[in-house]
Design an enzyme around this catalytic site. Structure first.
Site, PDB file in Angstrom:
ATOM      1  N   ASP A  45       0.775  -1.129   0.066  1.00 42.69           N
ATOM      2  CA  ASP A  45       0.068   0.007   0.051  1.00 42.69           C
ATOM      3  C   ASP A  45       0.750   1.281   0.089  1.00 42.69           C
ATOM      4  O   ASP A  45       2.041   1.168   0.703  1.00 42.69           O
ATOM      5  CB  ASP A  45      -0.956  -0.015   1.225  1.00 42.69           C
ATOM      6  N   VAL A  99       2.345   2.007  -6.712  1.00 43.96           N
ATOM      7  CA  VAL A  99       2.051   1.142  -7.869  1.00 43.96           C
ATOM      8  C   VAL A  99       2.549   1.752  -9.213  1.00 43.96           C
ATOM      9  O   VAL A  99       2.572   1.131 -10.333  1.00 43.96           O
ATOM     10  CB  VAL A  99       0.688   0.711  -8.001  1.00 43.96           C
ATOM     11  N   SER A 144     -13.982  -2.772 -12.749  1.00 40.64           N
ATOM     12  CA  SER A 144     -15.097  -2.219 -12.120  1.00 40.64           C
ATOM     13  C   SER A 144     -16.335  -2.463 -13.298  1.00 40.64           C
ATOM     14  O   SER A 144     -15.804  -2.342 -14.147  1.00 40.64           O
ATOM     15  CB  SER A 144     -15.061  -0.935 -11.703  1.00 40.64           C
ATOM     16  N   TYR A 184     -11.882   7.393 -14.677  1.00 31.31           N
ATOM     17  CA  TYR A 184     -12.123   6.026 -14.007  1.00 31.31           C
ATOM     18  C   TYR A 184     -12.685   5.037 -14.850  1.00 31.31           C
ATOM     19  O   TYR A 184     -12.305   3.696 -15.035  1.00 31.31           O
ATOM     20  CB  TYR A 184     -12.899   6.320 -12.588  1.00 31.31           C
ATOM     21  N   LYS A 206     -10.775   1.469 -16.199  1.00 29.84           N
ATOM     22  CA  LYS A 206     -11.077   0.197 -15.757  1.00 29.84           C
ATOM     23  C   LYS A 206     -11.655  -0.563 -16.713  1.00 29.84           C
ATOM     24  O   LYS A 206     -11.524  -1.709 -16.862  1.00 29.84           O
ATOM     25  CB  LYS A 206     -12.494   0.337 -14.667  1.00 29.84           C
TER      26      LYS A 206
END
Length: 248
Positions: A38, A65, A143, A156, A160
């Protein structure tokens, strides 16, 4: 409960809270040794302690990441600590919602970078280890926003959706090494993020779900466990929707 992942080693990104934490907890519950990666190292360490107590088979580490070096270090650290890497879950993500008219280029790029670049780096580094050991399962968290598109989430939704294409392309590249790459698409799930939604908006979205309820993080984690285990040994390049039938 039957333990489906005894002896396996897993990495979960974005694992300090929410769906990522529940995925890490459930993988551990099924016998896996888990590295929780994280951006917030202290939160990851606390999460690992919450899951495993003494930390002998669970570790929390820092990872951005979007950083090639960080992702590579997480993968090599997992191998050094536990001797292998069998499962890698690309879960880390952020939101920067706004209409196209109001969205800044910075916020568009940030979301694309964390979700898409972050997932690509995770797939690349994890598969490099897995292809040598001729086994492994990578699970990417997409998602339903990537299937339907959501107003105010052009960044987003695009990221996704991109994860689905990345999953299928990567699966084709590494299938002959016995490495599987699949994706999970959660829908409306009860998390701190959705809890912050206006109650009337949440209620309307819940009403649109055929099962007439929001999902729980554990229900997403269950799909990940399935894809990580030998129960799905002939499944790769697939996308599992965990959305109560929404958009079917």
């Amino acid at each position: 409960m039957e333990r489906l992942l005894d002896g396996r080693v897993a990495v979960v990104t974005g694992a300090a809270q929410g769906i990522g934490f529940e995925i890490a907890r459930t993988l551990h519950q099924h016998g896996a040794r888990v590295v929780l990666a994280d951006l917030d190292e202290q939160a990851a360490a606390r999460a690992a302690t919450d899951i495993a107590g003494d930390g002998s088979d669970c570790a929390g580490v820092a990872c951005n990441v979007t950083s090639e070096d960080d992702v590579r270090a997480v993968v090599s650290g997992a191998v050094d600590r536990f001797g292998a890497l069998d499962i890698f879950v690309n879960n880390a993500g952020i939101t920067r919602d706004a209409s196209m008219k109001k969205m800044t280029l910075e916020n568009f790029d940030a979301v694309i970078s964390v979700h898409l670049r972050g997932t690509w780096l995770g797939v690349r580094e994890a598969s490099a280890v897995m292809r040598e050991q001729k086994s492994g399962s990578i699970v990417n968290i997409s998602s339903l926003s990537g299937k339907s598109g959501n107003p105010g989430q052009t960044n987003y939704s695009a990221a996704k959706a991109g994860i689905v294409g990345l999953t299928k392309a990567a699966a084709k590249e590494v299938a002959h090494h016995n490495v599987r790459v699949n994706a999970v698409q959660p829908g409306l799930i009860r998390t701190p993020m959705t809890a912050a939604m206006p109650p009337d908006v949440f209620a309307q979205r819940e009403a649109d779900v055929p099962m007439k309820r929001a999902g729980e993080p554990g229900e997403v984690a269950g799909a990940v466990v399935f894809l990580a285990s030998s129960l799905s040994s002939y499944i790769t390049g697939s996308v599992i929707e965990v959305g109560g039938g929404r958009y079917m």
